[in-house]
Design an enzyme around this catalytic site. Structure first.
Site, PDB file in Angstrom:
ATOM      1  N   LEU A  95      37.600   2.557  17.927  1.00 38.25           N
ATOM      2  CA  LEU A  95      36.708   3.041  16.872  1.00 38.25           C
ATOM      3  C   LEU A  95      37.406   4.088  16.008  1.00 38.25           C
ATOM      4  CD1 LEU A  95      33.334   3.383  18.810  1.00 38.25           C
ATOM      5  CD2 LEU A  95      34.227   1.427  17.539  1.00 38.25           C
TER       6      LEU A  95
ATOM      7  N   GLY B 189      37.123   2.260  28.141  1.00 35.05           N
ATOM      8  CA  GLY B 189      36.918   3.686  28.355  1.00 35.05           C
ATOM      9  C   GLY B 189      36.971   4.389  27.018  1.00 35.05           C
ATOM     10  N   GLY B 190      36.347   5.568  26.922  1.00 32.73           N
ATOM     11  CA  GLY B 190      36.340   6.286  25.648  1.00 32.73           C
ATOM     12  C   GLY B 190      35.714   5.442  24.567  1.00 32.73           C
ATOM     13  N   ASP B 191      36.435   5.299  23.428  1.00 34.28           N
ATOM     14  CA  ASP B 191      35.936   4.477  22.320  1.00 34.28           C
ATOM     15  C   ASP B 191      36.724   3.188  22.185  1.00 34.28           C
ATOM     16  OD1 ASP B 191      38.307   5.589  21.497  1.00 34.28           O
ATOM     17  OD2 ASP B 191      37.601   6.142  19.492  1.00 34.28           O
ATOM     18  N   GLU B 192      37.284   2.666  23.305  1.00 32.75           N
ATOM     19  CA  GLU B 192      38.072   1.437  23.288  1.00 32.75           C
ATOM     20  C   GLU B 192      37.283   0.288  23.926  1.00 32.75           C
ATOM     21  OE1 GLU B 192      42.637   3.163  23.490  1.00 32.75           O
ATOM     22  OE2 GLU B 192      41.634   2.567  25.343  1.00 32.75           O
TER      23      GLU B 192
END
Length: 532
Positions: free
Chosen positions: A411, A451-454
């Site tokens: 993102l 994970g995170g924005d992936e």
């Protein structure tokens, strides 16, 4: 020596009547004990001996004094005592053989004084004439079954006329012993039949009790129970169900009897059910309820078989495990899915990707070995991975321009939203992005959060142009504003398209798509700077 007198035929006729009556009484006795006592009584009453004793062969072979007649003192002394089979065989083998009778005169019987055969004898003077009965004389009438088995020995003593039996007396004793043997055989048979009937009645009572116990256990069991036919035209058909199973499946018993479990099982669990039914044992599967929903159950089968006729029916115990299964599935889902977005997590993504690719490139085939054995028709054996459908990149030979596309998504602008509005807002954005991605792909595609924005999307059967179009479609799905706590926020997305292929590792596939994503992100960033 016996002499014929004018009155002797009349005496014999009277004795014959008494003998006939004694034999007739043998058939009226209702037990073995009564039969033996009747035999002893008849010998005294009809054969004119003052003393008679019946020695019955016991199961262990010894002979037991089972009945005594003619003397209360002799009965008190002899009844219930035993003599060994060896001693009796010795007695029956010695002395004079009067056809089937055995007579041991007092001149020979002294050698038997110290054996273990019970006896009632007194000493006395020597006989005054040749056929006078001596107190130490012994006369035995063995009684045999039709197959020659020794049943008992009738011992008689003290003839009333004081003489040793002549031809008529011997014949009468022998005839009486033959009839007595028949009576003993009949009594034994009757006793066996009575015992068999008693045993059969007890077994029937036990069977009825067992059937009633089974009925109650079956009907009132807290979990489901069913009986199904085995073999024949209606193999597997439910013939009986209990209330618990009817409640579990929300179907009345009359309706369930139209079905078999194969009619009720979830299509994905059919093979599990068939394997369990054939082998017996336990399985977990889903059964259909009346409203069309499915309930998870544990099924335990027992094949109830008859030794002669083979399997008769299948007894099935059905336990409701819906709650446990729901908990297990929830745990498995939490282990394989992201807790925030509900998408498959990194571990699940790697599992799904790894299940599609093998470590040998699909464009290569392993060389055959010298040890490979061919069958008689010259057909080579299957090579390793022949059972596996190799995954190839679209540009690889045999790929037909299609492949398993791996779209790596990162993102753009997400970090600033986290920094400005907090993690709560960022979590809402991630949840919305996950939903938009899931709605934009096909049902058999995989959308996962690394994970995170992936995020990563696996889409099989795409060409390069189709994969590029999918990336544009996903980006366009993410771009529209997202409403969070009364404000609208925007995020962009960068996609890198990689291709999975056999011969690559899972990490290699993901790293390739990741690198392409960063190349696109850098290219778009540079393009924006030039435009400004």
């Amino acid at each position: 020596m016996e002499t014929e007198t004018e009155t002797e035929p009349y005496v014999r006729l009277a004795s014959l009547r008494e003998l006939h009556q004694a034999v007739a009484r043998l058939s009226t006795a209702r037990s073995m004990a009564a039969t033996l006592q009747t035999i002893a009584d008849g010998a005294v009453e009809a054969l004119e001996f003052e003393l008679a004793a019946v020695n019955l062969v016991c199961p262990d072979g010894d002979l037991l004094v089972a009945a005594v007649a003619g003397s209360a003192e002799a009965e008190a002394s002899l009844a219930g005592r035993r003599g060994s089979r060896t001693s009796w065989e010795r007695r029956l083998a010695m002395g004079e053989h009067w056809d089937r009778l055995r007579f041991i005169p007092y001149t020979e019987g002294w050698v038997l004084d110290h054996d273990d055969v019970p006896q009632w004898h007194a000493t006395g003077p020597a006989p005054r004439y040749p056929d006078e009965w001596h107190p130490m004389d012994r006369l035995y009438a063995p009684m045999h079954a039709s197959d020659g088995e020794l049943l008992a020995v009738l011992a008689v003593d003290k003839p009333r006329n004081g003489r040793r039996p002549g031809a008529w007396g011997r014949e009468a004793l022998q005839l009486y012993a033959s009839q007595a043997a028949i009576a003993i055989s009949n009594a034994r048979l009757r006793g066996n039949m009575q015992r068999a009937l008693v045993r059969l009645e007890r077994e029937q009572q036990a069977l009825k009790a067992s059937e009633e116990s089974f009925r109650q256990a079956f009907e009132y069991a807290p979990s489901g129970m069913a009986i199904a036919e085995v073999g024949g035209e209606y193999n597997g058909r439910l013939t009986r169900t209990n209330d618990a199973l009817c409640r579990l499946l929300d179907r009345p018993a009359a309706v369930l009897r139209r079905y078999s479990f194969t009619d009720l099982v979830h299509p994905e669990d059919t093979l599990v059910l068939l394997r369990t039914s054939a082998e017996g044992g336990r399985a977990e599967l889903r059964l259909a309820r009346r409203d069309g929903s499915y309930v998870w159950v544990s099924v335990r089968n027992s094949v109830v078989a008859d030794a002669a006729d083979g399997p008769q029916y299948l007894l099935t115990h059905v336990e409701d495990i819906e709650e446990r299964k729901r908990h297990e599935l929830a745990l498995a889902h939490r282990a394989s899915h992201d807790s925030l977005t509900g998408l498959p997590n990194s571990a699940e993504l790697r599992t799904r990707l790894g299940s599609r690719i093998c470590d040998r490139p699909g464009t290569e085939r392993p060389a055959r070995r010298a040890t490979d054995v061919f069958d008689g028709f010259g057909t080579p054996p299957p090579l390793p991975y022949d059972h596996h459908e190799h995954v190839r990149s679209p540009e690889d030979p045999g790929g037909e321009g299609k492949g398993l596309a791996v779209l790596f998504c990162d993102l753009d602008g997400f970090k600033s939203i986290n920094d400005r509005f907090g993690h709560s807002c960022g979590d809402t954005v991630l949840q919305e992005v996950a939903q938009r991605l899931a709605r934009a792909v096909r049902d058999n595609d995989t959308v996962a959060r690394l994970g995170g924005d992936e995020f990563v999307v696996l889409a099989d059967g795409l060409g390069e142009t189709e994969a590029a179009d999918l990336a544009v479609r996903l980006r366009n799905a993410i771009i529209p504003p997202i409403r969070v706590e009364g404000r609208a926020v925007r995020v962009g997305a960068s996609f890198g398209i990689g291709w999975a292929a056999c011969g690559m590792t899972t990490e290699g596939v993901l790293e390739s798509a990741d690198q392409r994503m960063y190349l696109e992100k850098r290219s778009r960033s540079q393009g924006r700077r030039r435009a400004s």
